[in-house]
Design an enzyme around this catalytic site. Sequence first.
Site, PDB file in Angstrom:
ATOM      1  N   GLY A 152       0.803  -1.002  -0.172  1.00 25.03           N
ATOM      2  CA  GLY A 152      -0.101  -0.237   0.134  1.00 25.03           C
ATOM      3  C   GLY A 152       0.782   1.377  -0.050  1.00 25.03           C
ATOM      4  O   GLY A 152       2.067   1.372  -0.193  1.00 25.03           O
ATOM      5  N   GLY A 209       3.294   0.967   3.045  1.00 26.76           N
ATOM      6  CA  GLY A 209       3.950  -0.430   3.712  1.00 26.76           C
ATOM      7  C   GLY A 209       3.417  -1.553   2.908  1.00 26.76           C
ATOM      8  O   GLY A 209       2.850  -1.441   1.843  1.00 26.76           O
ATOM      9  N   GLU A 210       3.734  -2.701   3.581  1.00 29.37           N
ATOM     10  CA  GLU A 210       3.513  -3.786   3.044  1.00 29.37           C
ATOM     11  C   GLU A 210       2.581  -4.677   3.936  1.00 29.37           C
ATOM     12  O   GLU A 210       2.555  -4.446   5.222  1.00 29.37           O
ATOM     13  CB  GLU A 210       4.780  -4.577   2.793  1.00 29.37           C
ATOM     14  CG  GLU A 210       5.526  -4.001   1.568  1.00 29.37           C
ATOM     15  CD  GLU A 210       7.049  -5.020   1.482  1.00 29.37           C
ATOM     16  OE1 GLU A 210       7.252  -5.497   2.489  1.00 29.37           O
ATOM     17  OE2 GLU A 210       7.603  -4.806   0.422  1.00 29.37           O
ATOM     18  N   ASP A 234     -10.749   7.583   5.081  1.00 26.48           N
ATOM     19  CA  ASP A 234     -10.377   6.960   4.100  1.00 26.48           C
ATOM     20  C   ASP A 234     -11.078   5.772   3.261  1.00 26.48           C
ATOM     21  O   ASP A 234     -10.505   4.699   3.050  1.00 26.48           O
ATOM     22  CB  ASP A 234      -8.901   6.419   4.160  1.00 26.48           C
ATOM     23  CG  ASP A 234      -8.026   6.330   2.881  1.00 26.48           C
ATOM     24  OD1 ASP A 234      -8.655   6.622   1.619  1.00 26.48           O
ATOM     25  OD2 ASP A 234      -6.882   6.022   2.846  1.00 26.48           O
ATOM     26  N   ARG A 264     -10.617   0.380  -2.032  1.00 26.88           N
ATOM     27  CA  ARG A 264      -9.069  -0.269  -1.747  1.00 26.88           C
ATOM     28  C   ARG A 264      -9.143  -0.509  -0.116  1.00 26.88           C
ATOM     29  O   ARG A 264      -8.315  -1.401   0.128  1.00 26.88           O
ATOM     30  CB  ARG A 264      -8.051   0.637  -2.241  1.00 26.88           C
ATOM     31  CG  ARG A 264      -8.000   1.916  -1.436  1.00 26.88           C
ATOM     32  CD  ARG A 264      -6.950   2.993  -2.116  1.00 26.88           C
ATOM     33  NE  ARG A 264      -7.287   4.271  -1.287  1.00 26.88           N
ATOM     34  CZ  ARG A 264      -8.277   5.158  -1.782  1.00 26.88           C
ATOM     35  NH1 ARG A 264      -8.912   4.619  -2.862  1.00 26.88           N
ATOM     36  NH2 ARG A 264      -8.314   6.173  -1.265  1.00 26.88           N
ATOM     37  N   ASN A 265      -9.969  -0.015   0.314  1.00 26.72           N
ATOM     38  CA  ASN A 265      -9.916  -0.193   1.926  1.00 26.72           C
ATOM     39  C   ASN A 265     -11.012  -1.056   2.450  1.00 26.72           C
ATOM     40  O   ASN A 265     -11.392  -0.878   3.605  1.00 26.72           O
ATOM     41  CB  ASN A 265      -9.818   1.347   2.754  1.00 26.72           C
ATOM     42  CG  ASN A 265      -8.436   1.623   2.748  1.00 26.72           C
ATOM     43  OD1 ASN A 265      -7.414   1.001   2.599  1.00 26.72           O
ATOM     44  ND2 ASN A 265      -8.426   3.124   2.689  1.00 26.72           N
ATOM     45  N   ASP A 281      -8.741  -0.441   7.711  1.00 26.29           N
ATOM     46  CA  ASP A 281      -7.835   0.677   7.632  1.00 26.29           C
ATOM     47  C   ASP A 281      -8.410   2.001   8.372  1.00 26.29           C
ATOM     48  O   ASP A 281      -8.173   3.128   8.123  1.00 26.29           O
ATOM     49  CB  ASP A 281      -7.343   1.222   6.297  1.00 26.29           C
ATOM     50  CG  ASP A 281      -6.136   0.067   5.964  1.00 26.29           C
ATOM     51  OD1 ASP A 281      -5.874  -0.796   6.568  1.00 26.29           O
ATOM     52  OD2 ASP A 281      -5.718   0.407   4.786  1.00 26.29           O
TER      53      ASP A 281
HETATM   54  P1  ATP Z   1      -3.312   2.508   1.103  1.00 24.60           P
HETATM   55  O1  ATP Z   1      -2.106   2.272   1.906  1.00 24.60           O
HETATM   56  O2  ATP Z   1      -3.346   3.637   0.150  1.00 24.60           O
HETATM   57  O3  ATP Z   1      -4.520   2.736   2.135  1.00 24.60           O
HETATM   58  P2  ATP Z   1      -4.125  -0.206   0.513  1.00 24.60           P
HETATM   59  O4  ATP Z   1      -5.219  -0.157   1.593  1.00 24.60           O
HETATM   60  O5  ATP Z   1      -4.347  -0.931  -0.673  1.00 24.60           O
HETATM   61  O6  ATP Z   1      -3.811   1.038   0.152  1.00 24.60           O
HETATM   62  P3  ATP Z   1      -2.599  -1.609   2.634  1.00 24.60           P
HETATM   63  O7  ATP Z   1      -3.784  -1.478   3.582  1.00 24.60           O
HETATM   64  O8  ATP Z   1      -1.318  -1.537   3.073  1.00 24.60           O
HETATM   65  O9  ATP Z   1      -2.725  -0.767   1.518  1.00 24.60           O
HETATM   66  O10 ATP Z   1      -2.734  -3.161   1.890  1.00 24.60           O
HETATM   67  C1  ATP Z   1      -2.206  -3.643   0.605  1.00 24.60           C
HETATM   68  C2  ATP Z   1      -3.036  -4.596   0.035  1.00 24.60           C
HETATM   69  O11 ATP Z   1      -2.888  -5.734   0.968  1.00 24.60           O
HETATM   70  C3  ATP Z   1      -4.390  -4.638   0.129  1.00 24.60           C
HETATM   71  O12 ATP Z   1      -4.649  -3.809  -1.035  1.00 24.60           O
HETATM   72  C4  ATP Z   1      -4.734  -5.939   0.246  1.00 24.60           C
HETATM   73  O13 ATP Z   1      -5.000  -6.318  -1.044  1.00 24.60           O
HETATM   74  C5  ATP Z   1      -3.842  -6.556   0.952  1.00 24.60           C
HETATM   75  N1  ATP Z   1      -4.160  -6.654   2.479  1.00 24.60           N
HETATM   76  C6  ATP Z   1      -4.436  -5.650   3.425  1.00 24.60           C
HETATM   77  N2  ATP Z   1      -4.862  -6.108   4.345  1.00 24.60           N
HETATM   78  C7  ATP Z   1      -5.146  -7.411   4.391  1.00 24.60           C
HETATM   79  C8  ATP Z   1      -5.839  -8.495   5.146  1.00 24.60           C
HETATM   80  N3  ATP Z   1      -6.259  -8.027   6.407  1.00 24.60           N
HETATM   81  N4  ATP Z   1      -6.115  -9.712   4.593  1.00 24.60           N
HETATM   82  C9  ATP Z   1      -5.691  -9.789   3.093  1.00 24.60           C
HETATM   83  N5  ATP Z   1      -5.141  -8.964   2.514  1.00 24.60           N
HETATM   84  C10 ATP Z   1      -4.905  -7.781   2.847  1.00 24.60           C
END
Ligand code: ATP
Length: 528
Positions: free
Chosen positions: A258, A261-262, A369, A373-374, A387
């Site tokens: 995201g 981070g990862e 937010d 995507r969230n 998130d």
């Molecule tokens: P942003 O950082 O802009 O909010 P994001 O929500 O995609 O973007 P992250 O929350 O860091 O960023 O998540 C990155 C990706 O990891 C997500 O898009 C999703 O595909 C995967 N992910 C995040 N949380 C989970 C979870 N609890 N279970 C499964 N996959 C997840």
Amino acid sequence: MEDCLTTLRGRIESCCESACSCFRKNQDKPDSSVVIPNLHAESRDPDRPLRPSPFPPVPAKPMGKLFAAQYDYQARTDDDLSFHAGDKLEILKETDSGWWIARALDGASANRSGYIPANYVAPLESLGAQMWYFADTKRVEAEKLLQAKGNQNGSFLIRQCESQPGELSLSVLHDETVKHYKIKQLDGQFYIIRSKGFSSLMDLVQHYSTMDDGLCVRLRKPCRKAIVPQTIGLSYNTADHWEIPRSSVQLLCRLGTGQFGEVYEGMWNNTTAVAVKKPKPGSVNLQNFLQEAQFMKKLHHPKLIQLYAVCTIGEPIYIITELMRNGNLLEYLQRDKGKTVNLSDQVEMAAQVAAGMAYLELQNYIHRDLAARNVLVGENNICKVADFGLARVFKSEGDDDDDEDEDGGVYEMSKGTKLPVKWTAPEGLHENKFSIKSDVWSFGILLYEIITFGTLPYPMFTNLQVVHQLRSGYRMPCPSNCPKRVYEVMRDCWKDSPYDRPTFETLQWTLEEFCDLDVSSYADADRY
Ligand code: ATP
């Protein structure tokens, strides 16, 4: 800064300390049948591994309350008790941590005792203990559940009827489709056909299990309970004490990356699959995060991603949450493009998000937010809001990457704060004002994303153009194939004045009602 963190950690420790002393107080109550080790106090050192602690023997004759397991539970620590759905359990100690101490009366763990998640059991003989009773299940959800793997012709469930509160419906799988029957109640009797009343639902189920008697098929097995509720914390001793040893978490594979981070799939204590968010070093304002996490930990709702635990001692910090197998909703919809997800699923998914947000609304909590995507997707199109509150804790001040292209134009700098411009309400863009009503605006955009299978909002405009267009009253037009009523919901969310926008509670029931309009799916028993 370090002092600040020490003070904050101290506060958290003392909070846990008082939780521990509450727990101990409870233990002080005379209880001749069971002695509970003071496990909670011993868990305070996060680097101390969980130690095996077999529970002392208890009298053979059950003295406590009797419960039935609703779901399978696999022990996550040595102090937990494993059980299967349908097993009988005697509750030895109820605590308000979400974890009770119980003894198995039958099944593979018979006579063993240990901690169990309190929301996995229901009082024996109660309606809740019946494997076919799915209390808060909507019609569309019931169809998904019955059509999922593991069910067969005649699989069934009884649920509360959403269109008429207090009324019940029977949903049955027959030839791969689901039929629904209203269960009428009159003078303490339950009926599917007028001429045949039963004094309890159990009797009604018993009758239709022996013969179809006008139903499309005889009732066979209860629907499989595929959706297992989240536990409060990972175990009894992380429920209050949420800083866990980093060594107890193993990172397995990266799920995604995201903005900050990862995210990894991980394994806690070698037993429990979790998601681990690993923010980029330095990207989190730790003080804000610890404050926020204190509150986030208390939020429990089936449509919100559960924060389980954190590792904040040393970098990188880990944020440990429940794992959602199908990733984020945006990519899920973009992959599907209507192959399996239909309009009724789309509206149902939006209703789930509204339900999670209605809970946040009730807690006076702002997401900041909200976007596809969230939102994360599990099995059977289960959607959960993720998130929430995190937008506040990621540092963006001083960031120099104000280039739109970097993240697909999602975020843009505005007075030192990164904003997801196309999802942000006008008062957020212009006055940096955020409220639950600005979340409602974002929900309207999310609804657009859902209906268009993940199209970028305002596809013709840059972020800057969106800001100008909104000022002059522009709103996105109705997407093709979007029913007028659903577009009206979007437009309500995009009202200029935050006060004129609906509440999430209203959005939830509006969308749920929309799902329930298809009354044609209710069948009459042949002789009704
Ligand atoms: P942003 O950082 O802009 O909010 P994001 O929500 O995609 O973007 P992250 O929350 O860091 O960023 O998540 C990155 C990706 O990891 C997500 O898009 C999703 O595909 C995967 N992910 C995040 N949380 C989970 C979870 N609890 N279970 C499964 N996959 C997840």
